[in-house]
Design an enzyme around this catalytic site. Structure first.
Site, PDB file in Angstrom:
ATOM      1  N   TYR A 197       0.842  -1.193   0.000  1.00 47.67           N
ATOM      2  CA  TYR A 197       0.000   0.000   0.000  1.00 47.67           C
ATOM      3  C   TYR A 197       0.877   1.242   0.000  1.00 47.67           C
ATOM      4  CZ  TYR A 197      -3.787   3.222   0.918  1.00 47.67           C
ATOM      5  OH  TYR A 197      -4.691   4.237   0.803  1.00 47.67           O
ATOM      6  N   GLN A 254     -10.915  -0.288   1.406  1.00 49.37           N
ATOM      7  CA  GLN A 254     -11.270  -1.031   0.200  1.00 49.37           C
ATOM      8  C   GLN A 254     -10.030  -1.619  -0.484  1.00 49.37           C
ATOM      9  OE1 GLN A 254     -12.037   2.056   1.026  1.00 49.37           O
ATOM     10  NE2 GLN A 254     -11.723   3.527  -0.630  1.00 49.37           N
ATOM     11  N   ASN A 284      -3.692   5.738   6.121  1.00 50.59           N
ATOM     12  CA  ASN A 284      -4.508   6.514   7.050  1.00 50.59           C
ATOM     13  C   ASN A 284      -5.219   5.609   8.056  1.00 50.59           C
ATOM     14  OD1 ASN A 284      -6.724   5.383   5.706  1.00 50.59           O
ATOM     15  ND2 ASN A 284      -7.039   7.187   4.417  1.00 50.59           N
ATOM     16  N   ASP A 432      14.416   8.642   3.956  1.00 49.34           N
ATOM     17  CA  ASP A 432      13.101   8.709   3.308  1.00 49.34           C
ATOM     18  C   ASP A 432      13.205   8.422   1.819  1.00 49.34           C
ATOM     19  OD1 ASP A 432      11.656   9.278   5.566  1.00 49.34           O
ATOM     20  OD2 ASP A 432      11.543  11.439   5.213  1.00 49.34           O
ATOM     21  N   HIS A 492       1.345 -39.046  22.773  1.00 53.33           N
ATOM     22  CA  HIS A 492       2.680 -38.643  22.338  1.00 53.33           C
ATOM     23  C   HIS A 492       3.714 -39.699  22.743  1.00 53.33           C
ATOM     24  CE1 HIS A 492       0.816 -34.783  21.651  1.00 53.33           C
ATOM     25  NE2 HIS A 492       1.972 -34.195  21.334  1.00 53.33           N
TER      26      HIS A 492
END
Length: 512
Positions: A197, A254, A284, A432, A492
């Protein structure tokens, strides 16, 4: 701007600087509460001013609110905005309900017609849009349309991020060791489909496209899906050079839902979208809420919140450089946070002055955004650099800059942060924009236990073992029988006995 002033000397002042965080297993927000050091907090006197309001303490109008070390206190709160969470759930429900009432969407995937409807309703897609996809041809055309300077910068950034991601990938390899009677090891492999995203809000963020998609490709993911609403040309160009396989032109909840649940078949609006094994990237509050909903169904990197920088500066720091870095962080968002820790009051004063001078000539809308963010920012005068380090570790900032004497030595003493930037020339802004390390970093104090986005978010460590010599393995078999019965797991124990050369399995003796 709303301001609150003291009405009584006996009244305890408090305001919360709220920041979002991430956590893959249990989400929370870290609030930094600022209290007068001399105040004794009691339930009857405590006043809380919820984010994003800032209180004016004794009519203080400084950009960096001066506080003492004792005034910094951490509290753990729930991070996901409850309204955004409710809205995200409704959006996802709408997307997974077929627009054709005569049929239902198979396997809970996203209905493409509903995606188009929601995308247009929420402004991700123009009303005349006919597809939810930006094609590879569109992305290449955007890349080719850049001027030479822009294109070269994008190519250079891509190369540096890819080089660092490749080095990370090479740092973890398959391994194999001897065990009694055989071998054991692990394999390292990527997930198949990665969802990335990139925010599409106040400013286009092609750098986030590079940081997420390139890293996924370097990890070895077969399919990389990118989502970003209203993509600018530079965002499309970044998707091209990053090698994204699909570009979905929607954002918010969405987008996260589409990457998590997929679109089953090619349709009139676009191609099928495979379900992503992991979803990464900042966004956001609706992105954060949706990631909190889908985690578990697929992996996520983090629940990222507002950006933050913390600078440790002593008397050798360049006030103008520090101020520029604080402003660079503040212009991200009105809820971004800039923090200064120093052992020198004169340095704090010079930096405060430089912040004001530089803000005065910052263009809009950056100036207004940064000015608002400084209402959540503060400076702490510490007794020495060691106390600066202690406070920084408690805050665990997303970005930590060290601008002191022997900066590398100071940086090595710091334990908790997302990314470390050592010395005056190692600007956080270089991180950045592609020095190499990823800029998607843990916020809100979660640097105490996790790191930033890397190839490791897309990799799986899978262990294996085999026994080649049954006789040599008998010590492990005997130990397993004993431990299984100590734990009360008789099944076991009997499974281990079935491999024993000396003990008859209990399931056989029980029949006699």
């Amino acid at each position: 701007m709303l301001r609150y002033t003291t009405v009584s000397a006996a009244l305890i002042l408090q305001f919360l600087l709220t920041i979002c965080t991430k956590n893959q297993s249990s989400a929370f927000i870290v609030h930094v509460s600022i209290l007068p050091a001399s105040a004794s907090v009691s339930a009857s006197h405590e006043r809380t001013y919820p984010h994003p309001l800032k209180m004016s303490v004794d009519n203080n109008d400084k950009y960096l609110t001066p506080i003492t070390p004792d005034q910094v206190k951490l509290e753990i709160k729930d991070p996901v905005d409850p309204t955004a969470l409710s809205q995200a759930k409704e959006i996802i429900k709408e997307l997974r309900t077929s627009a054709d009432e005569t049929k239902s969407v198979l396997k809970g995937t996203i209905d493409p017609a509903q995606l188009m409807k929601v995308g247009k309703k929420l402004g991700d897609l123009p009303e005349d849009a006919t597809s939810y996809i930006a094609t590879k041809e569109e992305c290449k055309a955007a890349f080719d349309g850049l001027n030479d300077v822009e294109r070269n910068s994008l190519v250079n950034i891509h190369a540096r991020v890819l080089a660092f991601a490749n080095a990370q990938r090479l740092s973890v390899q398959d391994c194999e060791i001897d065990i009694p009677g055989g071998k054991a090891g692990h394999t390292v492999s990527s997930c198949s489909a990665a969802g990335c995203y990139a925010p599409g809000g106040r400013y286009p963020l092609p750098s986030s496209v590079i940081m997420t998609a390139v890293t996924a490709k370097a990890a070895g993911c077969d399919t990389v899906i990118l989502s970003s609403p209203r993509p600018a040309a530079i965002t499309l160009a970044a998707a091209h050079i990053a090698g994204a396989d699909l570009f979905i032109k929607v954002g918010g909840a969405q987008a996260i839902a589409t990457m998590a649940y997929g679109i089953e078949k090619e349709n009139e609006f676009g191609p099928a979208v495979p379900r992503c094994d992991t979803i990464v990237g900042p966004g956001n509050k609706w992105v954060t809420a949706a990631k909190s909903i889908v985690q578990g169904y697929c992996g996520i990197d983090m629940l990222a919140g507002p950006s933050e920088v913390l600078v440790i500066a002593d008397e050798t720091a360049n006030p103008e450089v520090v101020a520029a870095d604080l402003i660079a962080q503040a212009e991200h968002d009105v809820v971004a946070r800039a923090i200064l820790l120093s052992n020198d009051q004169a340095t704090i004063d010079k930096i405060e002055q430089a912040v004001g001078d530089q803000l005065a000539c910052l263009p809009e809308p950056n100036k207004s955004t940064a000015t608002e963010a400084f209402k959540l920012s503060f400076a702490v005068l510490c007794k020495d650099v060691d106390e600066c380090v202690t406070i920084s570790d408690a805050i665990a900032p997303e970005h930590l800059e060290i601008q002191t004497k022997d900066a590398m030595a100071v940086g090595k003493r710091c334990a908790n942060y997302g990314g470390l930037f050592v010395g005056e020339h190692a600007a956080e802004v270089l991180g950045d924009y592609g020095a190499g390390p990823n800029h998607t970093l843990p916020t809100g104090g979660t640097g105490r236990y996790t790191g930033g986005l890397s190839v490791f978010n897309f990799l799986r460590i899978r262990t294996w073992m085999r026994i080649d010599d049954q006789k040599a393995s008998q010590g492990m078999v005997d130990d397993s029988i004993v431990m299984a019965r100590l734990e009360g797991l008789e099944g076991h124990a009997r499974a281990a006995e079935a491999r024993s050369l000396t003990v008859e399995p209990a399931y056989k003796t029980a029949k006699k």
